[in-house]
Design a protein around this motif. Structure first.
Motif, PDB file in Angstrom:
ATOM      1  N   GLU A   1      -8.103 -13.209   2.983  1.00 17.87           N
ATOM      2  CA  GLU A   1      -9.357 -12.627   2.496  1.00 17.87           C
ATOM      3  C   GLU A   1      -9.178 -11.141   2.186  1.00 17.87           C
ATOM      4  OE1 GLU A   1     -12.382 -13.439   5.383  1.00 17.87           O
ATOM      5  OE2 GLU A   1     -12.094 -15.605   5.224  1.00 17.87           O
ATOM      6  N   ILE A   2      -8.469 -10.428   3.061  1.00 10.92           N
ATOM      7  CA  ILE A   2      -8.210  -9.008   2.843  1.00 10.92           C
ATOM      8  C   ILE A   2      -7.313  -8.832   1.614  1.00 10.92           C
ATOM      9  CG2 ILE A   2      -7.101  -6.953   3.806  1.00 10.92           C
ATOM     10  CD1 ILE A   2      -7.956  -8.027   6.597  1.00 10.92           C
ATOM     11  N   ALA A   3      -6.313  -9.701   1.472  1.00 11.02           N
ATOM     12  CA  ALA A   3      -5.400  -9.620   0.331  1.00 11.02           C
ATOM     13  C   ALA A   3      -6.152  -9.842  -0.981  1.00 11.02           C
ATOM     14  CB  ALA A   3      -4.279 -10.634   0.486  1.00 11.02           C
ATOM     15  N   LYS A   4      -7.140 -10.736  -0.986  1.00 14.84           N
ATOM     16  CA  LYS A   4      -7.942 -10.957  -2.195  1.00 14.84           C
ATOM     17  C   LYS A   4      -8.709  -9.701  -2.574  1.00 14.84           C
ATOM     18  CE  LYS A   4      -8.605 -15.910  -1.567  1.00 14.84           C
ATOM     19  NZ  LYS A   4      -9.549 -16.948  -1.190  1.00 14.84           N
ATOM     20  N   LYS A   5      -9.234  -9.004  -1.566  1.00 11.11           N
ATOM     21  CA  LYS A   5      -9.980  -7.762  -1.832  1.00 11.11           C
ATOM     22  C   LYS A   5      -9.060  -6.668  -2.363  1.00 11.11           C
ATOM     23  CE  LYS A   5     -13.296  -8.487   1.915  1.00 11.11           C
ATOM     24  NZ  LYS A   5     -13.753  -7.974   3.212  1.00 11.11           N
ATOM     25  N   LYS A   6      -7.820  -6.610  -1.847  1.00 11.91           N
ATOM     26  CA  LYS A   6      -6.881  -5.545  -2.192  1.00 11.91           C
ATOM     27  C   LYS A   6      -5.933  -5.905  -3.337  1.00 11.91           C
ATOM     28  CE  LYS A   6      -5.809  -2.241  -0.296  1.00 11.91           C
ATOM     29  NZ  LYS A   6      -6.086  -0.866  -0.704  1.00 11.91           N
ATOM     30  N   MET A   7      -6.032  -7.097  -3.884  1.00  7.13           N
ATOM     31  CA  MET A   7      -5.063  -7.601  -4.857  1.00  7.13           C
ATOM     32  C   MET A   7      -4.851  -6.654  -6.044  1.00  7.13           C
ATOM     33  SD  MET A   7      -3.055 -10.083  -5.028  1.00  7.13           S
ATOM     34  CE  MET A   7      -1.976 -10.860  -6.167  1.00  7.13           C
ATOM     35  N   SER A   8      -5.900  -6.047  -6.543  1.00  7.05           N
ATOM     36  CA  SER A   8      -5.749  -5.177  -7.711  1.00  7.05           C
ATOM     37  C   SER A   8      -4.984  -3.898  -7.385  1.00  7.05           C
ATOM     38  CB  SER A   8      -7.125  -4.829  -8.278  1.00  7.05           C
ATOM     39  OG  SER A   8      -7.881  -4.115  -7.309  1.00  7.05           O
ATOM     40  N   ASP A   9      -4.988  -3.474  -6.126  1.00  8.40           N
ATOM     41  CA  ASP A   9      -4.306  -2.240  -5.730  1.00  8.40           C
ATOM     42  C   ASP A   9      -2.879  -2.472  -5.230  1.00  8.40           C
ATOM     43  OD1 ASP A   9      -6.648  -0.917  -6.297  1.00  8.40           O
ATOM     44  OD2 ASP A   9      -7.339  -0.918  -4.224  1.00  8.40           O
ATOM     45  N   LEU A  10      -2.533  -3.714  -4.904  1.00 14.74           N
ATOM     46  CA  LEU A  10      -1.220  -4.003  -4.334  1.00 14.74           C
ATOM     47  C   LEU A  10      -0.205  -4.314  -5.431  1.00 14.74           C
ATOM     48  CD1 LEU A  10      -2.216  -6.297  -1.351  1.00 14.74           C
ATOM     49  CD2 LEU A  10      -1.516  -3.914  -1.244  1.00 14.74           C
ATOM     50  N   ASN A  11       1.054  -4.069  -5.114  1.00 13.20           N
ATOM     51  CA  ASN A  11       2.142  -4.371  -6.026  1.00 13.20           C
ATOM     52  C   ASN A  11       2.701  -5.750  -5.672  1.00 13.20           C
ATOM     53  OD1 ASN A  11       4.084  -4.089  -7.940  1.00 13.20           O
ATOM     54  ND2 ASN A  11       5.385  -2.727  -6.737  1.00 13.20           N
ATOM     55  N   ALA A  12       1.904  -6.788  -5.934  1.00 18.07           N
ATOM     56  CA  ALA A  12       2.293  -8.155  -5.596  1.00 18.07           C
ATOM     57  C   ALA A  12       1.930  -9.079  -6.753  1.00 18.07           C
ATOM     58  CB  ALA A  12       1.578  -8.599  -4.331  1.00 18.07           C
ATOM     59  N   HIS A  13       2.724 -10.130  -6.921  1.00 16.58           N
ATOM     60  CA  HIS A  13       2.498 -11.068  -8.018  1.00 16.58           C
ATOM     61  C   HIS A  13       1.503 -12.165  -7.676  1.00 16.58           C
ATOM     62  CE1 HIS A  13       5.553  -9.233 -10.472  1.00 16.58           C
ATOM     63  NE2 HIS A  13       6.410  -9.298  -9.454  1.00 16.58           N
ATOM     64  N   ASP A  14       1.481 -12.589  -6.418  1.00 11.94           N
ATOM     65  CA  ASP A  14       0.554 -13.644  -6.033  1.00 11.94           C
ATOM     66  C   ASP A  14      -0.047 -13.352  -4.660  1.00 11.94           C
ATOM     67  OD1 ASP A  14       2.736 -14.136  -4.428  1.00 11.94           O
ATOM     68  OD2 ASP A  14       3.041 -16.200  -5.061  1.00 11.94           O
ATOM     69  N   LEU A  15      -0.946 -14.224  -4.247  1.00  9.19           N
ATOM     70  CA  LEU A  15      -1.682 -14.023  -3.001  1.00  9.19           C
ATOM     71  C   LEU A  15      -0.774 -14.077  -1.769  1.00  9.19           C
ATOM     72  CD1 LEU A  15      -4.547 -13.569  -1.941  1.00  9.19           C
ATOM     73  CD2 LEU A  15      -4.770 -16.031  -1.750  1.00  9.19           C
ATOM     74  N   GLU A  16       0.258 -14.904  -1.811  1.00  7.10           N
ATOM     75  CA  GLU A  16       1.169 -15.029  -0.661  1.00  7.10           C
ATOM     76  C   GLU A  16       1.917 -13.710  -0.405  1.00  7.10           C
ATOM     77  OE1 GLU A  16       5.054 -17.634   0.671  1.00  7.10           O
ATOM     78  OE2 GLU A  16       3.702 -18.436  -0.844  1.00  7.10           O
ATOM     79  N   GLU A  17       2.402 -13.089  -1.478  1.00  7.38           N
ATOM     80  CA  GLU A  17       3.093 -11.800  -1.328  1.00  7.38           C
ATOM     81  C   GLU A  17       2.137 -10.720  -0.839  1.00  7.38           C
ATOM     82  OE1 GLU A  17       5.024 -10.737  -4.958  1.00  7.38           O
ATOM     83  OE2 GLU A  17       6.355 -12.473  -4.905  1.00  7.38           O
ATOM     84  N   ALA A  18       0.917 -10.724  -1.353  1.00 10.51           N
ATOM     85  CA  ALA A  18      -0.084  -9.747  -0.930  1.00 10.51           C
ATOM     86  C   ALA A  18      -0.418  -9.933   0.542  1.00 10.51           C
ATOM     87  CB  ALA A  18      -1.337  -9.881  -1.788  1.00 10.51           C
ATOM     88  N   SER A  19      -0.490 -11.181   1.002  1.00  8.98           N
ATOM     89  CA  SER A  19      -0.766 -11.452   2.413  1.00  8.98           C
ATOM     90  C   SER A  19       0.351 -10.929   3.306  1.00  8.98           C
ATOM     91  CB  SER A  19      -0.929 -12.955   2.647  1.00  8.98           C
ATOM     92  OG  SER A  19      -2.059 -13.438   1.970  1.00  8.98           O
ATOM     93  N   LYS A  20       1.598 -11.021   2.842  1.00 14.83           N
ATOM     94  CA  LYS A  20       2.728 -10.494   3.618  1.00 14.83           C
ATOM     95  C   LYS A  20       2.641  -8.978   3.751  1.00 14.83           C
ATOM     96  CE  LYS A  20       6.081 -14.118   2.643  1.00 14.83           C
ATOM     97  NZ  LYS A  20       7.383 -14.430   2.025  1.00 14.83           N
ATOM     98  N   ILE A  21       2.203  -8.299   2.690  1.00 14.01           N
ATOM     99  CA  ILE A  21       2.044  -6.846   2.738  1.00 14.01           C
ATOM    100  C   ILE A  21       0.972  -6.474   3.760  1.00 14.01           C
ATOM    101  CG2 ILE A  21       1.278  -4.837   1.421  1.00 14.01           C
ATOM    102  CD1 ILE A  21       2.540  -6.190  -1.066  1.00 14.01           C
ATOM    103  N   ILE A  22      -0.144  -7.183   3.741  1.00 10.16           N
ATOM    104  CA  ILE A  22      -1.241  -6.910   4.674  1.00 10.16           C
ATOM    105  C   ILE A  22      -0.807  -7.234   6.106  1.00 10.16           C
ATOM    106  CG2 ILE A  22      -3.641  -7.437   5.268  1.00 10.16           C
ATOM    107  CD1 ILE A  22      -3.331  -5.948   2.604  1.00 10.16           C
ATOM    108  N   ALA A  23      -0.028  -8.306   6.287  1.00 10.53           N
ATOM    109  CA  ALA A  23       0.467  -8.675   7.616  1.00 10.53           C
ATOM    110  C   ALA A  23       1.373  -7.582   8.174  1.00 10.53           C
ATOM    111  CB  ALA A  23       1.220 -10.001   7.554  1.00 10.53           C
ATOM    112  N   GLY A  24       2.187  -6.988   7.331  1.00 11.75           N
ATOM    113  CA  GLY A  24       3.041  -5.881   7.765  1.00 11.75           C
ATOM    114  C   GLY A  24       2.225  -4.682   8.203  1.00 11.75           C
ATOM    115  N   SER A  25       1.155  -4.403   7.491  1.00 14.58           N
ATOM    116  CA  SER A  25       0.262  -3.309   7.879  1.00 14.58           C
ATOM    117  C   SER A  25      -0.370  -3.594   9.234  1.00 14.58           C
ATOM    118  CB  SER A  25      -0.835  -3.110   6.835  1.00 14.58           C
ATOM    119  OG  SER A  25      -0.296  -2.733   5.611  1.00 14.58           O
TER     120      SER A  25
END
Length: 74
Positions: free
Chosen positions: A40-64
């Motif tokens: 859910e957080i990754a969906k909100k941040k998707m436009s600001d993240l350097n990720a191609h899909d939701l799975e990669e964006a979720s990994k970035i948020i998990a690292g944070s």
């Protein structure tokens, strides 16, 4: 002039209802967050993240979240 969304840490703290992360992130775990909440957080941040899909964006948020001393649960 581009306005971006708040930092990922803001959304993470909001999801687990904390005021701040751990003072010792590698040693003290202050809360846990589920994969669904991360998505859910990754969906909100998707436009600001350097990720191609939701799975990669979720990994970035998990690292944070891990760097804040928050455990990621399945």
């Amino acid at each position: 002039f581009i306005i971006k969304s708040p930092p990922a840490s803001h959304f993470i703290k909001e999801a687990v209802k904390l005021k701040s992360g751990s003072s010792e992130p590698g040693r003290n775990i202050v809360a846990s967050i589920s994969k669904k909440q991360l998505e859910e957080i990754a969906k909100k941040k998707m436009s600001d993240l350097n990720a191609h899909d939701l799975e990669e964006a979720s990994k970035i948020i998990a690292g944070s979240a891990r760097s804040m001393g928050i455990e990621v649960k399945d």
